[in-house]
Write a protein that holds these residues in place. Sequence first.
Motif, PDB file in Angstrom:
ATOM      1  N   UNK A 258       6.820   2.576  -5.379  1.00 38.11           N
ATOM      2  CA  UNK A 258       8.072   2.449  -4.615  1.00 38.11           C
ATOM      3  C   UNK A 258       9.035   1.542  -5.375  1.00 38.11           C
ATOM      4  N   UNK A 259       8.758   0.238  -5.343  1.00 41.69           N
ATOM      5  CA  UNK A 259       9.602  -0.718  -6.057  1.00 41.69           C
ATOM      6  C   UNK A 259       8.852  -2.039  -6.120  1.00 41.69           C
ATOM      7  N   UNK A 260       8.810  -2.644  -7.308  1.00 45.30           N
ATOM      8  CA  UNK A 260       8.085  -3.901  -7.454  1.00 45.30           C
ATOM      9  C   UNK A 260       8.682  -5.016  -6.601  1.00 45.30           C
ATOM     10  N   UNK A 261       9.976  -4.914  -6.288  1.00 44.17           N
ATOM     11  CA  UNK A 261      10.619  -5.920  -5.457  1.00 44.17           C
ATOM     12  C   UNK A 261      10.116  -5.922  -4.024  1.00 44.17           C
ATOM     13  N   UNK A 262       9.464  -4.823  -3.615  1.00 48.80           N
ATOM     14  CA  UNK A 262       8.959  -4.713  -2.248  1.00 48.80           C
ATOM     15  C   UNK A 262       7.454  -4.964  -2.162  1.00 48.80           C
ATOM     16  N   UNK A 263       6.862  -5.531  -3.241  1.00 53.36           N
ATOM     17  CA  UNK A 263       5.413  -5.736  -3.274  1.00 53.36           C
ATOM     18  C   UNK A 263       4.911  -6.479  -2.029  1.00 53.36           C
ATOM     19  N   UNK A 264       5.480  -7.630  -1.746  1.00 56.29           N
ATOM     20  CA  UNK A 264       5.009  -8.428  -0.613  1.00 56.29           C
ATOM     21  C   UNK A 264       5.392  -7.806   0.725  1.00 56.29           C
TER      22      UNK A 264
END
Length: 290
Positions: A258-264
């Motif tokens: 999806x997107x690494x920025x949305x990992x958490x």
Amino acid sequence: MDQLLQHVLNAVVLGGTYALLGIGLTLIFGVMKVANFTHGELYTFGAYMAYLLIGPLGLNFFLGLLIAVLLGVLLGAVIEYVLLRPLQGAHMDTVMLVMIGAWIALQNLELLTWGGVAKSVPQPFPTEPLVIGSVSVAPLRIFVLLAALVLLAVFYLILNRTKFGIAIRATFQDPDVSSLMGVKINQMFTLTFAIGSGLAAAAGALLAPVFVVIPIMGDLVTLKAFAVVILGGLGNIVGATIGGFILALAEEFGAGYIDSGYRDAIGFILIILVLLLKPQGLFAPRERTG
């Protein structure tokens, strides 16, 4: 397929440390009925002790990690004896406020002691990744996974094969009956909090060489530890172990596809879904009926 295998490998490495965090937190809650908001700070403490011992003091890497974990155990015992023992029998809200205060105090003490600049922990492993088939992994991460699995195995052996473990499980199930059977409850509380704290410190010490060490690193870790416990079912040690790997898989696949920025964020979205669909957790024991 190669990318999928790489993500699975990355998640398994991270999942081992998440499992350590979850087990420590659920053990403390199951035995003492205490929501340990200092859990993330004990993780941070383990990371800073690893930095101090291996970096400035120049100890052997593996010895430094071991001492960092033992210091986490000692700090946990002190917290239980100084803060929690006087509050036995107090309302849960009072205990919760005290633990939140301890969380803030420990974090500010770390900031005062170490400053806000990130610290890195030297490690003896080669930086060249190992290539296994179609996937690659850093030797340090393999060590982290193996060390986490060894700690998990030792914990389960102690819990299931020793008199001390039997006493912990008995206290977990019913402290009053355990006390009548000769179990020293106060001693069990101290040892339980110390072990849970040691597991959190172990996770911090193991991941300190992988990432950098900063005073606020425990904030997100505390939330993730509670997320693991929620996934596994409150008070379920096996569930906390599995929940740690599930959370790591959700984060890794979310970051990869999806997107690494949305990992958490993806991990916490999973928690919300679990709470909506199965509030008791994925592995909570079924209640008896009839």
